[in-house]
Design a protein around this motif. Structure first.
Motif, PDB file in Angstrom:
ATOM      1  N   THR A 107       3.520   1.478 -54.944  1.00  0.00           N
ATOM      2  CA  THR A 107       2.980   0.261 -55.574  1.00  0.00           C
ATOM      3  C   THR A 107       3.327   0.289 -57.056  1.00  0.00           C
ATOM      4  N   LEU A 108       3.799  -0.844 -57.576  1.00  0.00           N
ATOM      5  CA  LEU A 108       4.163  -0.953 -58.988  1.00  0.00           C
ATOM      6  C   LEU A 108       3.231  -1.948 -59.681  1.00  0.00           C
ATOM      7  N   VAL A 109       2.795  -1.590 -60.896  1.00  0.00           N
ATOM      8  CA  VAL A 109       1.882  -2.448 -61.667  1.00  0.00           C
ATOM      9  C   VAL A 109       2.647  -3.105 -62.810  1.00  0.00           C
ATOM     10  N   PHE A 110       2.560  -4.434 -62.873  1.00  0.00           N
ATOM     11  CA  PHE A 110       3.270  -5.246 -63.877  1.00  0.00           C
ATOM     12  C   PHE A 110       2.274  -6.109 -64.649  1.00  0.00           C
ATOM     13  N   LYS A 111       2.725  -6.681 -65.785  1.00  0.00           N
ATOM     14  CA  LYS A 111       1.988  -7.780 -66.398  1.00  0.00           C
ATOM     15  C   LYS A 111       2.078  -8.965 -65.444  1.00  0.00           C
ATOM     16  N   LYS A 112       0.963  -9.640 -65.198  1.00  0.00           N
ATOM     17  CA  LYS A 112       0.966 -10.664 -64.161  1.00  0.00           C
ATOM     18  C   LYS A 112       1.452 -12.021 -64.677  1.00  0.00           C
ATOM     19  N   ASP A 113       1.993 -12.809 -63.758  1.00  0.00           N
ATOM     20  CA  ASP A 113       2.311 -14.203 -64.038  1.00  0.00           C
ATOM     21  C   ASP A 113       0.999 -14.982 -64.132  1.00  0.00           C
ATOM     22  N   LYS A 114       0.981 -16.043 -64.954  1.00  0.00           N
ATOM     23  CA  LYS A 114      -0.285 -16.759 -65.167  1.00  0.00           C
ATOM     24  C   LYS A 114      -0.817 -17.426 -63.892  1.00  0.00           C
ATOM     25  N   SER A 115       0.077 -17.620 -62.900  1.00  0.00           N
ATOM     26  CA  SER A 115      -0.370 -18.278 -61.656  1.00  0.00           C
ATOM     27  C   SER A 115      -1.144 -17.334 -60.726  1.00  0.00           C
ATOM     28  N   VAL A 116      -1.130 -16.028 -60.992  1.00  0.00           N
ATOM     29  CA  VAL A 116      -1.822 -15.077 -60.104  1.00  0.00           C
ATOM     30  C   VAL A 116      -3.324 -15.148 -60.376  1.00  0.00           C
ATOM     31  N   PRO A 117      -4.142 -15.415 -59.348  1.00  0.00           N
ATOM     32  CA  PRO A 117      -5.584 -15.550 -59.589  1.00  0.00           C
ATOM     33  C   PRO A 117      -6.193 -14.252 -60.124  1.00  0.00           C
TER      34      PRO A 117
END
Length: 364
Positions: A107-117
């Motif tokens: 599993t990789l952790v990223f900065k999220k896109d604004k559309s992700v709840p």
């Protein structure tokens, strides 16, 4: 309801599961690590149902599962369009890790896109993503054409499920839960989690089957441990991730680890003599024998001294022992070496959370 993935109606069953997810329902599905409790990762109301079913705190982030691209015959699979709806930017290191280990238990952790709840990320600005390798999970994800959050399909803090029967016993009362049966999970412990959200380095947030040494060998990427990371030194907080609470994966029966040859020491922690004790012993060790503990009835259970085999059977063993009415379960301390870090991590958390009050442990 459940289904057998090998039967001819399986594609109809998967279509039904896809419809259930689109309607905001929950579907339990197999992955190579453990069974997940799935919901549409872009539907906040469906995600709330996952937390409610598990009894999981809502600030605890979930992992978003995505489908691998269809064409595996390409020299280089293009992961960018798969991740585009979820993450803000994809580094070269991220691409190297995906090409080397996806689909698989990483599993990789990223900065999220604004559309992700925010419901899916525990309110954080990071998102955890994985492409599972299990063929049934892949088929479900492809047909769903979206991301599915999928924490382990069990009550919060309890032993993770590695078969469809485990999921059924966890959620007996949930008649509307659809369970896809893909057999027993091969890996048996949750995925390795690597944080890439700081942009400049990869940090290990949860150990699993894929080790930092294997990552270095296959990709040339050095994975830092949380204490080693510059981010940690500068006081920046690492993201919260699944399975990082001190008490987790826990049986209701008290569970302890013993050092080599020190079963009696583990017993002496319990001033009231435990009468029925299940002791796991390495397949490479000789039998314990009953010398010197007349008041204790031991039953030995052999566990594999190979780390991969041990991991694949760990949760199955804990679940089975938990249902057999022992007073105490003793497991040997895993040997040193990073290939054992994943199971050592799960066992330590299971020990801490175990016992009749384990549900109250898990909640604090």
């Amino acid at each position: 309801m459940s289904s057998d993935s090998s039967s001819p109606q399986s594609s109809a069953v998967i279509n039904e599961a896809v419809q259930s997810l689109r309607d905001g329902g929950l579907v339990a599905f197999p992955t190579e690590t453990v069974y997940g409790l799935g919901a549409d990762a872009k539907n906040p109301e469906a995600i709330k149902k996952v937390f409610a079913a598990k009894g999981r705190p809502s600030n605890h982030p979930l992992i978003v599962h995505v489908a691998a691209p269809d064409k595996f015959d390409q020299a280089q699979v293009d992961w960018v369009p798969v991740l585009a709806p979820w993450v803000r930017d994809i580094s070269e290191d991220a691409l190297k890790l995906m090409h080397a280990f996806w689909p698989g238990p990483l599993t990789l952790v990223f900065k999220k896109d604004k559309s992700v709840p925010l419901e899916a990320t525990g309110g954080q600005d990071t998102v955890a993503i994985r492409a599972p390798a299990h063929p049934l999970a892949q088929e479900l994800l492809r047909k769903f054409k979206g991301g599915i959050v999928g924490p382990s399909a069990n009550r919060f803090g309890k032993v993770s499920p590695t078969s469809a029967a485990d999921v059924r016993s966890e959620f007996e009362g949930m008649l509307d839960l659809m369970i896809l049966d893909g057999g027993d999970c091969k890996v048996g412990i949750e995925s390795t989690i690597i944080d890439l959200s700081s942009g400049d380095r990869a940090v290990l947030l949860r150990p699993g089957l894929i080790t930092p040494g294997e990552i270095l060998a296959k990709t040339g990427i050095h994975v830092y441990l949380p204490g080693e990371s510059i981010q940690a030194k500068e006081g920046g907080d690492l993201p919260r991730v699944s399975g990082s609470l001190r008490a987790h994966y826990a049986p209701t029966t008290p569970l302890r680890m013993y050092s080599p040859g020190r079963v009696l020491d583990a017993l002496s922690e319990f001033p009231d003599i435990k009468s029925r004790v299940a002791v796991a012993v390495w397949d490479s060790d000789s039998s314990l024998g009953d010398d010197g503990h007349p008041s204790v009835h031991f039953e030995e259970m052999v566990v594999p001294s190979d780390s991969t085999a041990f991991a694949s059977r760990l949760y199955r063993s804990l679940r089975d022992l938990d249902q057999q009415g022992w007073d105490l379960i003793l497991f040997p301390e895993p040997p040193t070496g990073e290939e054992w870090d994943g199971v050592r991590d799960r066992l330590q958390r299971a020990c801490f959370g175990s016992g009749p009050s384990s549900s109250s442990h898990a909640s604090n």
